[in-house]
Design a protein around this motif. Structure first.
Motif, short mmCIF file in Angstrom:
data_model
loop_
_atom_site.label_atom_id
_atom_site.label_comp_id
_atom_site.label_asym_id
_atom_site.label_seq_id
_atom_site.Cartn_x
_atom_site.Cartn_y
_atom_site.Cartn_z
N ILE A 179 -13.43 -1.22 -21.08
CA ILE A 179 -13.69 -1.12 -19.65
C ILE A 179 -15.18 -1.19 -19.30
O ILE A 179 -15.52 -1.39 -18.13
N MET A 180 -16.05 -1.07 -20.29
CA MET A 180 -17.48 -1.08 -20.02
C MET A 180 -18.09 -2.43 -20.38
O MET A 180 -17.84 -2.96 -21.47
N SER A 181 -18.87 -2.98 -19.47
CA SER A 181 -19.60 -4.21 -19.79
C SER A 181 -20.84 -3.92 -20.61
O SER A 181 -21.29 -4.75 -21.40
N ASP A 182 -21.38 -2.71 -20.44
CA ASP A 182 -22.57 -2.34 -21.21
C ASP A 182 -22.74 -0.83 -21.18
O ASP A 182 -22.46 -0.17 -20.16
N ILE A 183 -23.16 -0.28 -22.31
CA ILE A 183 -23.53 1.14 -22.40
C ILE A 183 -24.89 1.20 -23.06
O ILE A 183 -25.04 0.84 -24.24
N ASP A 184 -25.86 1.65 -22.32
CA ASP A 184 -27.23 1.73 -22.83
C ASP A 184 -27.58 3.19 -23.09
O ASP A 184 -27.66 3.99 -22.16
N MET A 185 -27.77 3.53 -24.36
CA MET A 185 -28.18 4.90 -24.70
C MET A 185 -29.69 4.99 -24.51
O MET A 185 -30.48 4.49 -25.32
N ILE A 186 -30.10 5.66 -23.46
CA ILE A 186 -31.52 5.75 -23.13
C ILE A 186 -32.25 6.69 -24.08
O ILE A 186 -33.36 6.40 -24.54
N GLU A 187 -31.62 7.81 -24.39
CA GLU A 187 -32.24 8.75 -25.32
C GLU A 187 -31.17 9.67 -25.90
O GLU A 187 -30.08 9.81 -25.36
N HIS A 188 -31.52 10.28 -27.01
CA HIS A 188 -30.65 11.27 -27.63
C HIS A 188 -31.51 12.19 -28.50
O HIS A 188 -32.60 11.81 -28.94
#
Length: 270
Positions: A179-188
């Motif tokens: 369902i997601m076109s993109d998931i950008d992990m900004i920080e962790h």
């Protein structure tokens, strides 16, 4: 007082320097050598050893001269806890790392894991955290969802659903990718480490396929728990640090997980 330099020829220079009873003589490197002979004994520095011409070099001598001694590679930390070189290792070599019993080596993309000061994450737990970070970005594959890595009664929950059992959890991760076109992990950042539990702060930016151009940035606390066999038994993604409460929200979250397991195409596991 030093005597003046006397130039006796264009290519030989003598400097007379009083040093007691000794006479120091400096001869130019371009001193002339008589044809067919060597320099006279008075123009050569005294030598205590008899000079002999070296024997002609053979082909084997040239080969041995070209050999380069091996050098030891610099010791560098590796994300999945490689063992350091030991004294039993051959000189100039580094032993292969001990195999990890987690089975995730080479299958995890998130190898750079940020830790809060004073924390350490090694071995199997480090690989599990890397695998979950991949899944939170929609990077799911069969290897990361193998049944030996997940407990049969594993649970995954976030604000939208609560999946109970490995079948629903598997479908949840594949559904997130669908369902997601993109998931950008900004920080962790890992903020807590225990023998069977790790807590992380994660900031993700989600882009839904159904809503092009719409992005949602979410800060969450993600908890990972392992069972007695070091399999993942629970992953909890608390958006803004909390989960919905109450029986009504519980009902709809369970319904969402059950319906996802029915409609999402999940690859078969051997």
């Amino acid at each position: 007082m030093l005597s003046p330099l006397r130039v006796l020829s264009r290519k030989r220079v003598f400097a007379f320097i009083p040093t007691g009873s000794r006479l120091l003589r400096y001869t130019s490197t371009h001193a002339r050598v008589p044809p067919g002979g060597s320099m006279s004994s008075r123009n050569r520095a005294p030598s205590t050893a008899t000079s002999t011409s070296p024997p002609p070099r053979t082909q084997s001598d040239h080969a041995s001269a070209q050999k380069v001694e091996p050098t030891t590679a610099p010791d560098s930390a590796y994300w999945n806890d490689q063992s350091p070189a030991t004294s039993s290792s051959a000189p100039g070599t580094r032993p292969a790392p001990e195999p990890s019993d987690s089975g995730l080596t080479g299958k995890v993309e998130s190898v750079e894991i940020n830790l809060a000061p004073g924390l350490e994450l090694r071995g199997h737990m480090r690989q599990v955290v890397g695998a979950v970070l991949d899944l939170l970005q929609g990077k799911v594959n069969k290897q990361k969802m193998e049944r030996r890595f997940w407990a049969d009664d594993a649970v995954f929950e976030d604000w939208a659903s609560k999946a109970v059992g490995i079948v629903e959890v598997d479908a949840k991760w594949w559904g997130l990718k669908a369902i997601m076109s993109d998931i950008d992990m900004i920080e962790h950042k890992v903020i807590s480490v225990a023998p069977k539990r790790v807590d992380m702060e994660v900031v993700n930016k989600y882009s839904l396929k159904a809503l092009p151009g719409v992005e949602k940035e979410v800060r969450s606390i993600v908890s990972i728990e392992l069972d007695g066999d070091d399999r993942i038994k629970r992953v909890c993604d608390k958006w803004n640090g909390k989960l919905p409460e109450g029986k009504i929200s519980e009902y709809f979250r369970r319904a969402a997980a059950i319906s996802t397991a029915k409609v999402v195409n999940v690859p078969e596991h051997s």
